[in-house]
Design a protein around this motif. Structure first.
Motif, PDB file in Angstrom:
ATOM      1  N   UNK A   1       0.834  -1.079   0.018  1.00  0.00           N
ATOM      2  CA  UNK A   1       0.012   0.091  -0.075  1.00  0.00           C
ATOM      3  C   UNK A   1       0.748   1.255   0.023  1.00  0.00           C
ATOM      4  N   UNK A   2       2.119   1.250   0.609  1.00  0.00           N
ATOM      5  CA  UNK A   2       2.788   2.529   0.812  1.00  0.00           C
ATOM      6  C   UNK A   2       3.769   2.887  -0.603  1.00  0.00           C
ATOM      7  N   UNK A   3       4.432   1.433  -0.839  1.00  0.00           N
ATOM      8  CA  UNK A   3       5.282   1.752  -1.988  1.00  0.00           C
ATOM      9  C   UNK A   3       5.198   0.761  -3.168  1.00  0.00           C
ATOM     10  N   UNK A   4       5.562   1.156  -4.215  1.00  0.00           N
ATOM     11  CA  UNK A   4       5.544   0.389  -5.308  1.00  0.00           C
ATOM     12  C   UNK A   4       6.874   0.473  -6.292  1.00  0.00           C
ATOM     13  N   UNK A   5       7.229  -0.454  -7.032  1.00  0.00           N
ATOM     14  CA  UNK A   5       8.184  -0.282  -7.960  1.00  0.00           C
ATOM     15  C   UNK A   5       7.751   0.107  -9.343  1.00  0.00           C
ATOM     16  N   UNK A   6       8.448   0.600 -10.089  1.00  0.00           N
ATOM     17  CA  UNK A   6       8.270   1.131 -11.547  1.00  0.00           C
ATOM     18  C   UNK A   6       9.209   0.843 -12.163  1.00  0.00           C
ATOM     19  N   UNK A   7       9.339   0.384 -13.425  1.00  0.00           N
ATOM     20  CA  UNK A   7      10.424   0.256 -14.090  1.00  0.00           C
ATOM     21  C   UNK A   7      10.357   1.179 -15.436  1.00  0.00           C
ATOM     22  N   UNK A   8      11.315   1.936 -15.449  1.00  0.00           N
ATOM     23  CA  UNK A   8      11.495   3.097 -16.516  1.00  0.00           C
ATOM     24  C   UNK A   8      11.699   2.527 -17.902  1.00  0.00           C
ATOM     25  N   UNK A   9      10.850   2.953 -18.870  1.00  0.00           N
ATOM     26  CA  UNK A   9      10.746   2.441 -20.223  1.00  0.00           C
ATOM     27  C   UNK A   9      10.733   3.413 -21.135  1.00  0.00           C
ATOM     28  N   UNK A  10      11.906   3.850 -21.881  1.00  0.00           N
ATOM     29  CA  UNK A  10      12.124   4.907 -22.811  1.00  0.00           C
ATOM     30  C   UNK A  10      12.702   6.098 -22.206  1.00  0.00           C
ATOM     31  N   UNK A  11      13.278   6.826 -23.388  1.00  0.00           N
ATOM     32  CA  UNK A  11      14.316   7.934 -22.913  1.00  0.00           C
ATOM     33  C   UNK A  11      13.659   9.222 -22.619  1.00  0.00           C
TER      34      UNK A  11
END
Length: 182
Positions: free
Chosen positions: A26-36
């Motif tokens: 609920x507090x944190x989430x990961x996110x993968x950067x995709x693109x420039x």
């Protein structure tokens, strides 16, 4: 007696583990950067930690890097920098971005100054104007409009992968400190 005590401890440990997992989720989430679009600060295949509770009591601030549901397809998430808050007037010319009459000095984080044409936007209530740091290639509010507040997932705070690139994400608050509010 010992067997029932062991079973109880196992159940307690499992319950505690599930509770901790749910709180963290609920507090944190990961996110993968995709693109420039966020280069040079963020590059493809980096993972960032997103604080999902940061905006429960206040809205995003100028300079925050946020993850949000793309307004044209909410199944996709994007990551961009907040440039304009509700009520702000944003004006661009070929090389500059102006917020409420003040030209931003963005040299510290953009890859290159770039806008297709001079335009002016007034940010509606409960919406935000976002731009990528790699302006020549960023698909952002300049082309598709504003991000509704309820589309915002959270504030990107930390690059945690790859390990040799761990760092906190700079909001460059000094760029925005003297901006007049609307």
């Amino acid at each position: 007696m010992k067997r029932s005590q062991l079973a109880r401890e196992i159940v307690e440990i499992l319950a505690l583990t599930i509770l901790i997992f749910l709180v963290v989720r609920f507090v944190v989430q990961s996110y993968r950067v995709d693109g420039p679009s966020m280069q040079p600060g963020l590059v493809t295949d980096q993972y960032v930690m997103v604080n999902k509770v940061n905006y429960l009591f206040h809205g995003p601030e100028r300079g925050d890097v946020i993850v949000f549901h793309y307004p044209r397809d909410v199944t996709q998430n994007f990551i961009k920098r907040v440039i304009g808050l509700p009520g702000d007037t944003i004006t661009t010319d070929r090389d500059t971005v102006t917020v409420n009459g003040k030209v931003l000095d963005e040299k510290a984080y953009i890859s290159a100054p770039y806008n297709l044409a001079g335009q002016t936007w007034t940010v509606p209530a409960n919406q935000y104007f976002v731009m990528g740091d790699n302006r020549p290639v960023s698909d952002d509010s300049r082309t598709w409009g504003f991000v509704p507040r309820d589309y915002i997932v959270g504030k990107a705070v930390l690059v945690f992968w790859p390990l040799n690139h761990i760092h906190f994400i700079d909001t460059h608050s000094d760029v925005y400190k003297d901006l007049p509010n609307k």
